[in-house]
Every structure is written in C-alpha cells, then in structure tokens.
Write a protein that holds these residues in place. Structure first.
Motif, PDB file in Angstrom:
ATOM      1  N   GLU A 276       0.814  -1.218   0.000  1.00  0.00           N
ATOM      2  CA  GLU A 276       0.000   0.000   0.000  1.00  0.00           C
ATOM      3  C   GLU A 276       0.849   1.270   0.000  1.00  0.00           C
ATOM      4  N   GLU A 277       2.006   1.238   0.687  1.00  0.00           N
ATOM      5  CA  GLU A 277       2.835   2.442   0.774  1.00  0.00           C
ATOM      6  C   GLU A 277       3.493   2.801  -0.549  1.00  0.00           C
ATOM      7  N   LYS A 278       3.462   1.899  -1.523  1.00  0.00           N
ATOM      8  CA  LYS A 278       4.023   2.202  -2.844  1.00  0.00           C
ATOM      9  C   LYS A 278       2.945   2.571  -3.868  1.00  0.00           C
ATOM     10  N   HIS A 279       1.744   2.820  -3.390  1.00  0.00           N
ATOM     11  CA  HIS A 279       0.655   3.247  -4.271  1.00  0.00           C
ATOM     12  C   HIS A 279      -0.023   4.443  -3.612  1.00  0.00           C
ATOM     13  N   HIS A 280       0.393   5.625  -4.032  1.00  0.00           N
ATOM     14  CA  HIS A 280      -0.082   6.839  -3.367  1.00  0.00           C
ATOM     15  C   HIS A 280      -1.421   7.277  -3.944  1.00  0.00           C
ATOM     16  N   ASP A 281      -2.364   7.616  -3.057  1.00  0.00           N
ATOM     17  CA  ASP A 281      -3.640   8.169  -3.513  1.00  0.00           C
ATOM     18  C   ASP A 281      -4.124   9.205  -2.520  1.00  0.00           C
ATOM     19  N   THR A 282      -5.065  10.037  -2.975  1.00  0.00           N
ATOM     20  CA  THR A 282      -5.654  11.078  -2.135  1.00  0.00           C
ATOM     21  C   THR A 282      -7.170  10.934  -2.099  1.00  0.00           C
ATOM     22  N   PHE A 283      -7.646   9.701  -2.296  1.00  0.00           N
ATOM     23  CA  PHE A 283      -9.081   9.503  -2.463  1.00  0.00           C
ATOM     24  C   PHE A 283      -9.889  10.035  -1.288  1.00  0.00           C
ATOM     25  N   ASP A 284      -9.444   9.773  -0.060  1.00  0.00           N
ATOM     26  CA  ASP A 284     -10.256  10.168   1.092  1.00  0.00           C
ATOM     27  C   ASP A 284     -10.275  11.661   1.350  1.00  0.00           C
ATOM     28  N   VAL A 285      -9.355  12.407   0.750  1.00  0.00           N
ATOM     29  CA  VAL A 285      -9.355  13.860   0.956  1.00  0.00           C
ATOM     30  C   VAL A 285      -9.738  14.628  -0.305  1.00  0.00           C
ATOM     31  N   CYS A 286      -9.721  13.944  -1.461  1.00  0.00           N
ATOM     32  CA  CYS A 286     -10.017  14.629  -2.727  1.00  0.00           C
ATOM     33  C   CYS A 286     -11.097  13.951  -3.556  1.00  0.00           C
ATOM     34  N   GLY A 287     -11.426  12.697  -3.255  1.00  0.00           N
ATOM     35  CA  GLY A 287     -12.400  11.980  -4.064  1.00  0.00           C
ATOM     36  C   GLY A 287     -11.844  11.602  -5.422  1.00  0.00           C
ATOM     37  N   ASN A 288     -12.740  11.301  -6.339  1.00  0.00           N
ATOM     38  CA  ASN A 288     -12.356  10.943  -7.711  1.00  0.00           C
ATOM     39  C   ASN A 288     -12.048  12.220  -8.481  1.00  0.00           C
ATOM     40  N   LEU A 289     -10.788  12.444  -8.769  1.00  0.00           N
ATOM     41  CA  LEU A 289     -10.342  13.666  -9.437  1.00  0.00           C
ATOM     42  C   LEU A 289     -10.289  13.529 -10.960  1.00  0.00           C
ATOM     43  N   PHE A 290     -10.760  12.423 -11.485  1.00  0.00           N
ATOM     44  CA  PHE A 290     -10.767  12.200 -12.922  1.00  0.00           C
ATOM     45  C   PHE A 290      -9.352  12.414 -13.491  1.00  0.00           C
ATOM     46  N   ALA A 291      -9.199  13.237 -14.523  1.00  0.00           N
ATOM     47  CA  ALA A 291      -7.888  13.399 -15.164  1.00  0.00           C
ATOM     48  C   ALA A 291      -6.856  14.058 -14.260  1.00  0.00           C
ATOM     49  N   ALA A 292      -7.299  14.806 -13.265  1.00  0.00           N
ATOM     50  CA  ALA A 292      -6.360  15.469 -12.357  1.00  0.00           C
ATOM     51  C   ALA A 292      -5.799  14.511 -11.308  1.00  0.00           C
ATOM     52  N   GLY A 293      -6.351  13.308 -11.217  1.00  0.00           N
ATOM     53  CA  GLY A 293      -5.952  12.375 -10.181  1.00  0.00           C
ATOM     54  C   GLY A 293      -4.475  12.025 -10.212  1.00  0.00           C
ATOM     55  N   ILE A 294      -3.951  11.659 -11.389  1.00  0.00           N
ATOM     56  CA  ILE A 294      -2.545  11.257 -11.479  1.00  0.00           C
ATOM     57  C   ILE A 294      -1.609  12.407 -11.099  1.00  0.00           C
ATOM     58  N   PRO A 295      -1.706  13.582 -11.718  1.00  0.00           N
ATOM     59  CA  PRO A 295      -0.749  14.636 -11.349  1.00  0.00           C
ATOM     60  C   PRO A 295      -0.911  15.144  -9.923  1.00  0.00           C
ATOM     61  N   VAL A 296      -2.141  15.184  -9.401  1.00  0.00           N
ATOM     62  CA  VAL A 296      -2.323  15.610  -8.008  1.00  0.00           C
ATOM     63  C   VAL A 296      -1.658  14.616  -7.065  1.00  0.00           C
ATOM     64  N   ASN A 297      -1.855  13.328  -7.308  1.00  0.00           N
ATOM     65  CA  ASN A 297      -1.246  12.322  -6.445  1.00  0.00           C
ATOM     66  C   ASN A 297       0.273  12.315  -6.567  1.00  0.00           C
ATOM     67  N   LEU A 298       0.772  12.526  -7.779  1.00  0.00           N
ATOM     68  CA  LEU A 298       2.219  12.597  -7.968  1.00  0.00           C
ATOM     69  C   LEU A 298       2.794  13.797  -7.229  1.00  0.00           C
ATOM     70  N   ASP A 299       2.148  14.934  -7.356  1.00  0.00           N
ATOM     71  CA  ASP A 299       2.608  16.150  -6.662  1.00  0.00           C
ATOM     72  C   ASP A 299       2.637  15.932  -5.152  1.00  0.00           C
ATOM     73  N   ARG A 300       1.581  15.331  -4.611  1.00  0.00           N
ATOM     74  CA  ARG A 300       1.533  15.070  -3.163  1.00  0.00           C
ATOM     75  C   ARG A 300       2.640  14.106  -2.744  1.00  0.00           C
ATOM     76  N   ALA A 301       2.864  13.061  -3.537  1.00  0.00           N
ATOM     77  CA  ALA A 301       3.888  12.073  -3.193  1.00  0.00           C
ATOM     78  C   ALA A 301       5.275  12.709  -3.177  1.00  0.00           C
ATOM     79  N   ILE A 302       5.531  13.585  -4.149  1.00  0.00           N
ATOM     80  CA  ILE A 302       6.823  14.273  -4.202  1.00  0.00           C
ATOM     81  C   ILE A 302       6.964  15.225  -3.011  1.00  0.00           C
ATOM     82  N   THR A 303       5.935  16.019  -2.769  1.00  0.00           N
ATOM     83  CA  THR A 303       5.968  16.996  -1.675  1.00  0.00           C
ATOM     84  C   THR A 303       6.145  16.322  -0.321  1.00  0.00           C
TER      85      THR A 303
END
Length: 335
Positions: A276-303
């Motif tokens: 689980e720690e190698k699969h980053h998601d923001t579902f519980d705080v952002c929901g289904n972000l559609f096309a923005a999901g990948i870059p938002v999750n990548l940005d959060r993982a980097i930050t």
C-alpha cells in the motif's frame, strides 16, 4: 533524444467539502450500496464563476514559483484536457495559453483521454518534442464537474454524486535527461466508447432544454462491466511498460493511478504486487479527481518525500467506461 517530465504543480479549489454535505440530501437509490459509490470523507468543489482557465492558471503558479516565468514563456506545445469545457464548442487551450502569457506553436485540446488524459498528454508531448516540434511542452488538466454537475439539486441525491472532487494540474515536459520519460503505453478500446452515457428524466439530448438534470447513466450491468475492464486494463498497460523498460512490477518505486474508488485502488496494487505504501492516492481527501488524479497524487507524493531522485514512478489509468487506458514510467529527477 530524451524527453523529461520536469515537474508537476496542482491546485485544489476552496475548502474541503465533507461527506455530510451529500448525506443530508441522500435519498433511496438502488445503487446506494454499490462498491463504486462508497464516498470519500472529503472532496473539493470548484467555486461559482471559477473557470477551467482560472484553475489551470492557479495550478501553474507553483511551476512559476519554482522555475521562473521563463519556464512557461518558452513552451512550444500546450496540451489540455478539461472535464467540462467553459464553452461547449471549443476547448480551453487558447484561453489557457493567453492567460499564462505563452504563445505555443501547438495548442491541442484532448477529450478522449478522460481519467488517463495526463498519460495521453505525456505521450503526445514526447512524440512532438522528439520529432523536433519544440523544446518544451505544458500539459494542463482540469476536473471541474464535481461542483457544477454533482451538486445540482436532483443529482446530489444520488449515490454517484458524493464521489467526484475538483482539481487542476500542470506538468512541464522538456527535451532533457533530467527526469526521463522511460516509456508510455496508450490503448484505445473503441468498442466501449458508447457505454458511458448521460441520463435525464424525462429523456432528452444533453443540449436540449427541459426539466431534469443530467447525471451519469449507471446501471448494475454497466458497473459490472466497468469494474471488469478497469481491473484488467490498468495492470495490463502498466505491465506492458514494465516489460519494455526491463522492470518487474513489484520493483516499481511508486505507483500513481486515477482513483475512481477504493476497490480499484486495492485491486490495481494487488495485481502489480505492490504494498500500500508504494501506491499513493488522495481519495479520502479529494475523491475521484478524474484526469487530475494522477498529477495531483504525484505532486503530493513528491511533496511528502515519498518519491526521491532516481525513483521509477509508474502512472496508469483508464478512462470513462473503459474506452482508453494508458501508463507511463518516469525516472524522477528530483525537485
């Protein structure tokens, strides 16, 4: 020629909207208990009057802060995807370019990429830059349906309404070996293109005036098909990329996907044998972000320090009812 994803920057509108907002309107819905519609705790909603162009401009602010305005001024290719274009007859690329103060030779608005639009944008950007069409590209995606479609009085009563959230993101791609795009796989499944529909009561075409608000036409049968396709397609495209770059899926440093629901997230990481720690998601705080999901999750993982220099990031997603899927691997060069 090597092409790199140099950085991503994101924007989430407004304050988090809790699940209680939808609970107060909930009515009996035959799909209420379906696994597809188990709501996140929070999501964000685009503000009244806030356009997709506004969202992209706010997302791009982080790139300007970190790299200077010249990083955008030199953009030769602008690739955009907006879930709900501000005008139905044309995409937002021209307006976004003007707002960002750039004059790219190429402005391309994508619609078919859906939740995998960021991956499709990477493929298109790399192809154009490798062919000599420029030195840099900007990929801009905006999901703005949650606060506009799913909060409508008759739609917000439905189980599907509580899942989507709004957000925007931009990715800067350049000809360099700083953060190389290792490989991209894109697959079209045209036979499924008509399986996502808009429903209204009484029925009418989406552009016709009349009573009743539009929502996604889910049925138990359609959901079963979408679950089967999504469970299969995302691991397939990720495996294809891994195979070509000589990497075992379990050795991926970070998996970043779209996030329709918790079921898909669990099934995808299990299929790729990742903890689980190698699969980053923001579902519980952002929901289904559609096309923005990948870059938002990548940005959060980097930050959050979860992705370091040299790590291989696998981005993978499928779109709509399964008519498109894509995966891209990047060896992150650091921020």
């Amino acid at each position: 020629m090597t092409v790199s994803l140099i950085d991503v920057s994101t924007y989430l509108p407004g304050e988090p909207v809790p699940a209680d907002y939808y609970a107060q309107f909930a009515e009996s819905d035959e799909l209420r208990d379906n696994l597809m519609f188990r709501a996140p705790r929070y999501r964000h909603h685009v503000a009244a009057g806030e356009t997709a162009i506004d969202m992209v401009e706010r997302a791009a602010a982080g790139l300007v802060d970190r790299h200077g305005h010249d990083a955008l001024a030199d953009v030769d290719v602008l690739i955009t995807h907006t879930q709900m274009p501000d005008m139905p007859f044309y995409g937002g690329g021209g307006g976004m370019a003007h707002r960002l103060g750039i004059k790219p030779s190429w402005v391309i608005d994508l619609h078919n990429g859906g939740c995998a639009a960021f991956v499709l944008g990477l493929k298109m950007a790399a192809t154009l830059l490798e062919s000599g069409q420029g030195r840099s590209a900007l990929i801009a995606v905006a999901q703005n349906a949650a606060g506009q479609i799913f909060t409508q009085p008759t739609v917000r009563r439905k189980a599907q309404a509580a899942v989507p959230g709004d957000g925007a993101a931009v990715g800067l791609v350049t000809v360099s070996d700083e953060s190389p795009i290792l490989d991209v796989e894109c697959r079209n499944y045209g036979e499924y293109a008509g399986d996502m529909t808009i429903s209204m009561d009484p029925p009418r075409k989406w552009w016709q005036p009349g009573p009743g608000e539009g929502y996604i036409g889910f049925t138990e049968s359609k959901i079963t098909k979408v679950l089967a396709r999504g469970n299969r397609q995302v691991p397939e495209v990720a495996y294809a990329v891994c195979d070509r770059i000589g990497l075992k899926p379990k050795d991926i440093d970070m998996l970043v996907t779209n996030q329709p629901n918790r079921v898909f997230l669990r099934n995808w990481r299990e299929a790729l044998e990742l903890p689980e720690e190698k699969h980053h998601d923001t579902f519980d705080v952002c929901g289904n972000l559609f096309a923005a999901g990948i870059p938002v999750n990548l940005d959060r993982a980097i930050t959050d320090g979860l992705v370091g220099k040299g790590d291989v990031v696998m981005m993978a997603a499928f779109a709509h009812a399964g008519d498109f899927a894509g995966a891209a691997a990047v060896q992150w060069g650091g921020r």
